[in-house]
Design an enzyme around this catalytic site. Structure first.
Site, PDB file in Angstrom:
ATOM      1  N   ARG A   1      10.778  26.761  -0.700  1.00  8.34           N
ATOM      2  CA  ARG A   1      10.372  27.947  -1.468  1.00  8.34           C
ATOM      3  C   ARG A   1       9.084  28.568  -0.931  1.00  8.34           C
ATOM      4  O   ARG A   1       8.826  29.735  -1.145  1.00  8.34           O
ATOM      5  CB  ARG A   1      10.249  27.604  -2.960  1.00  8.34           C
ATOM      6  CG  ARG A   1      11.622  27.353  -3.577  1.00  8.34           C
ATOM      7  CD  ARG A   1      11.570  27.257  -5.058  1.00  8.34           C
ATOM      8  NE  ARG A   1      10.799  26.114  -5.519  1.00  8.34           N
ATOM      9  CZ  ARG A   1      10.567  25.850  -6.800  1.00  8.34           C
ATOM     10  NH1 ARG A   1      11.047  26.650  -7.728  1.00  8.34           N
ATOM     11  NH2 ARG A   1       9.884  24.794  -7.151  1.00  8.34           N
TER      12      ARG A   1
ATOM     13  N   THR B   1      13.768  29.902 -14.886  1.00  7.13           N
ATOM     14  CA  THR B   1      14.407  31.135 -14.397  1.00  7.13           C
ATOM     15  C   THR B   1      15.734  31.375 -15.104  1.00  7.13           C
ATOM     16  O   THR B   1      15.987  32.459 -15.636  1.00  7.13           O
ATOM     17  CB  THR B   1      14.636  31.034 -12.862  1.00  7.13           C
ATOM     18  OG1 THR B   1      13.367  30.925 -12.230  1.00  7.13           O
ATOM     19  CG2 THR B   1      15.386  32.240 -12.323  1.00  7.13           C
TER      20      THR B   1
ATOM     21  N   THR C   1      12.521  23.873 -12.963  1.00  9.31           N
ATOM     22  CA  THR C   1      12.134  23.684 -14.367  1.00  9.31           C
ATOM     23  C   THR C   1      13.187  24.258 -15.308  1.00  9.31           C
ATOM     24  O   THR C   1      13.125  24.055 -16.520  1.00  9.31           O
ATOM     25  CB  THR C   1      10.809  24.416 -14.675  1.00  9.31           C
ATOM     26  OG1 THR C   1      11.030  25.829 -14.497  1.00  9.31           O
ATOM     27  CG2 THR C   1       9.689  23.962 -13.760  1.00  9.31           C
TER      28      THR C   1
ATOM     29  N   LYS D   1      12.993  39.610 -11.535  1.00  4.34           N
ATOM     30  CA  LYS D   1      12.151  38.532 -12.080  1.00  4.34           C
ATOM     31  C   LYS D   1      10.765  38.637 -11.469  1.00  4.34           C
ATOM     32  O   LYS D   1      10.617  38.971 -10.311  1.00  4.34           O
ATOM     33  CB  LYS D   1      12.785  37.193 -11.685  1.00  4.34           C
ATOM     34  CG  LYS D   1      11.980  35.961 -11.999  1.00  4.34           C
ATOM     35  CD  LYS D   1      12.733  34.699 -11.586  1.00  4.34           C
ATOM     36  CE  LYS D   1      12.294  34.183 -10.248  1.00  4.34           C
ATOM     37  NZ  LYS D   1      12.939  32.904  -9.873  1.00  4.34           N
TER      38      LYS D   1
ATOM     39  N   HIS E   1      16.738  28.068   0.594  1.00  4.23           N
ATOM     40  CA  HIS E   1      16.185  29.069  -0.314  1.00  4.23           C
ATOM     41  C   HIS E   1      16.226  30.463   0.329  1.00  4.23           C
ATOM     42  O   HIS E   1      16.440  31.463  -0.345  1.00  4.23           O
ATOM     43  CB  HIS E   1      14.769  28.673  -0.699  1.00  4.23           C
ATOM     44  CG  HIS E   1      14.095  29.688  -1.549  1.00  4.23           C
ATOM     45  ND1 HIS E   1      14.599  30.081  -2.761  1.00  4.23           N
ATOM     46  CD2 HIS E   1      12.968  30.423  -1.345  1.00  4.23           C
ATOM     47  CE1 HIS E   1      13.811  30.998  -3.280  1.00  4.23           C
ATOM     48  NE2 HIS E   1      12.825  31.230  -2.440  1.00  4.23           N
TER      49      HIS E   1
ATOM     50  N   ASP F   1      17.308  37.022  -9.559  1.00  4.06           N
ATOM     51  CA  ASP F   1      16.151  37.699  -8.962  1.00  4.06           C
ATOM     52  C   ASP F   1      16.602  38.503  -7.750  1.00  4.06           C
ATOM     53  O   ASP F   1      17.717  38.320  -7.249  1.00  4.06           O
ATOM     54  CB  ASP F   1      15.022  36.711  -8.600  1.00  4.06           C
ATOM     55  CG  ASP F   1      15.517  35.540  -7.774  1.00  4.06           C
ATOM     56  OD1 ASP F   1      16.401  35.741  -6.928  1.00  4.06           O
ATOM     57  OD2 ASP F   1      15.023  34.411  -7.985  1.00  4.06           O
TER      58      ASP F   1
ATOM     59  N   ASP G   1       0.822  -1.227   0.000  1.00  2.00           N
ATOM     60  CA  ASP G   1       0.000   0.000   0.000  1.00  2.00           C
ATOM     61  C   ASP G   1       0.849   1.267   0.000  1.00  2.00           C
ATOM     62  O   ASP G   1       0.322   2.373   0.106  1.00  2.00           O
ATOM     63  CB  ASP G   1      -0.951   0.009   1.206  1.00  2.00           C
ATOM     64  CG  ASP G   1      -0.198   0.043   2.521  1.00  2.00           C
ATOM     65  OD1 ASP G   1       1.052  -0.064   2.511  1.00  2.00           O
ATOM     66  OD2 ASP G   1      -0.858   0.192   3.566  1.00  2.00           O
ATOM     67  N   GLY G   2       2.172   1.107  -0.053  1.00  2.00           N
ATOM     68  CA  GLY G   2       3.049   2.285  -0.132  1.00  2.00           C
ATOM     69  C   GLY G   2       3.646   2.681   1.211  1.00  2.00           C
ATOM     70  O   GLY G   2       4.515   3.549   1.278  1.00  2.00           O
ATOM     71  N   GLU G   3       3.149   2.047   2.288  1.00  2.00           N
ATOM     72  CA  GLU G   3       3.647   2.404   3.618  1.00  2.00           C
ATOM     73  C   GLU G   3       5.122   2.047   3.742  1.00  2.00           C
ATOM     74  O   GLU G   3       5.552   0.962   3.341  1.00  2.00           O
ATOM     75  CB  GLU G   3       2.809   1.640   4.651  1.00  2.00           C
ATOM     76  CG  GLU G   3       3.035   2.072   6.063  1.00  2.00           C
ATOM     77  CD  GLU G   3       2.059   1.360   7.018  1.00  2.00           C
ATOM     78  OE1 GLU G   3       0.863   1.235   6.684  1.00  2.00           O
ATOM     79  OE2 GLU G   3       2.502   0.919   8.080  1.00  2.00           O
TER      80      GLU G   3
HETATM   81  C1  R5P Z   1      13.296  31.051  -6.767  1.00  2.00           C
HETATM   82  O1  R5P Z   1      13.169  32.101  -6.160  1.00  2.00           O
HETATM   83  C2  R5P Z   1      14.553  30.230  -6.719  1.00  2.00           C
HETATM   84  O2  R5P Z   1      15.631  30.937  -6.177  1.00  2.00           O
HETATM   85  C3  R5P Z   1      14.877  29.696  -8.096  1.00  2.00           C
HETATM   86  O3  R5P Z   1      15.178  30.778  -8.940  1.00  2.00           O
HETATM   87  C4  R5P Z   1      13.728  28.919  -8.636  1.00  2.00           C
HETATM   88  O4  R5P Z   1      13.354  27.946  -7.710  1.00  2.00           O
HETATM   89  C5  R5P Z   1      14.054  28.244  -9.939  1.00  2.00           C
HETATM   90  O5  R5P Z   1      12.928  27.579 -10.397  1.00  2.00           O
HETATM   91  P1  R5P Z   1      12.767  27.263 -11.940  1.00  2.00           P
HETATM   92  O6  R5P Z   1      14.016  26.539 -12.356  1.00  2.00           O
HETATM   93  O7  R5P Z   1      11.538  26.403 -12.033  1.00  2.00           O
HETATM   94  O8  R5P Z   1      12.594  28.562 -12.648  1.00  2.00           O
END
Ligand code: R5P
Length: 301
Positions: free
Chosen positions: A93, A225, A222, A189, A127, A166, A34-36
């Protein structure tokens, strides 16, 4: 002392154990149908200082529960001290309520860890530094910047600048720029809170023309950024783009996105096992010596 590995990053745990010249603690991690999750600590831990290394990477919900259950299994055998080594602190985050009605997940994870109780935490490039304050137990917050600085120095770059992608990352970029004695450039950003994982560049503050841009970020998820940042920097006249990102999540199509972007070199650390084999343009640095040093201090080795 004794060091156990969760299932998220056995390679990094092994590297740390090798540096410390110790054998990894024997444990079994099984999952029922069951994943436990059922961890079994097979070593005598009574009166020992016990470390468990677990990155809260994908699947992070499974990894956090596994860490907590392993911790509980250890605590039931009366260790002297229990320390969580969390190279990648997932859920960080959400370190504040970005909108009313949302959770502050970083605080929830911190609470779960200290309530167990783990006695101390070692982690890397959170973060947001303020997350340390979410814990009431001691936190050793390590930085990968000196490791990146060393690798960048080996590349003998000239006419380079350190770029924060950012405003939230300015302190990190400032610290790296001081280590390398380079100027700093800041990008603004904007994240679209209604579209998950989407962001766009508003403006670049600083002189980038004809320079090698070294983007420093904590998490590459992803890749959006850094791909957007690299594109904007190139359009503004940067000669080349290098990215240093501590936690290489490389979710979904991130690797393809970075390959198609104007990023020349992507350097990440080994806090997370990459979901796919990393292509040539991707370099990895190890943070095992950094972690091993912190372990030595806590264990009094
Ligand atoms: C956001 O403030 C973090 O410092 C990274 O810039 C962010 O998590 C990067 O996410 P992604 O690669 O999806 O843009």
């Amino acid at each position: 002392m004794i060091l156990f590995s969760g299932s998220s990053n056995g390679e990094l745990t092994q590297k740390v154990a090798d540096i410390l010249s110790i054998k990894l603690g024997e444990r079994e991690l099984i999952r029922f149908a069951d994943g436990e999750c059922r961890p079994w600590i097979k070593e005598e831990v009574r009166d020992k200082t016990v470390f468990i290394l677990q990155s809260l990477s994908d699947p992070m919900d499974e990894h956090i529960i596994e860490l907590l259950l392993m911790g509980d299994a250890v605590l039931r055998s009366a260790p002297r001290k229990l320390i969580a080594i969390i190279p990648y602190f997932g859920y960080a985050r959400q370190d504040k309520q970005h909108r009313r009605g949302e959770s502050v997940s970083a605080r929830v994870i911190a609470k779960m860890i200290e309530v167990l109780p783990f006695h101390e935490v070692i982690t890397i490039d959170l973060h947001n530094d303020a997350i340390v304050g979410f814990f009431r137990i001691p936190v050793t917050h390590l930085s990968a910047l000196p490791v990146f600085a060393k690798r960048l120095a080996e590349l003998s770059l000239n006419r380079a600048v350190v770029v924060s992608p950012d405003v939230g990352g300015v302190k990190r970029a400032r610290n790296l720029s001081q280590m390398l004695d380079l100027p700093i450039v800041v990008m603004e950003k904007k994240r679209n809170l209604d579209q998950k994982d989407e962001s766009e560049v508003y403006q670049i503050i600083g002189d980038i023309k004809g320079k090698t841009a070294i983007i420093i970020d904590d998490i590459i998820s992803t890749g959006g950024t850094i791909a957007n940042a690299a594109q904007s920097l190139k359009e503004a006249g940067a000669s080349s783009v290098i990215v240093c990102g501590t936690h290489g999540v490389f979710a979904g199509e991130a690797i393809e996105k970075i390959k198609k972007s104007p990023i020349d070199i992507m350097i990440s650390a080994d806090t997370i096992v990459p979901p796919h084999r990393l292509p040539e343009r991707f370099h990895q640095v190890t943070l095992a010596p950094l972690i091993a040093n912190a372990v030595k201090k806590i264990a009094g080795m």
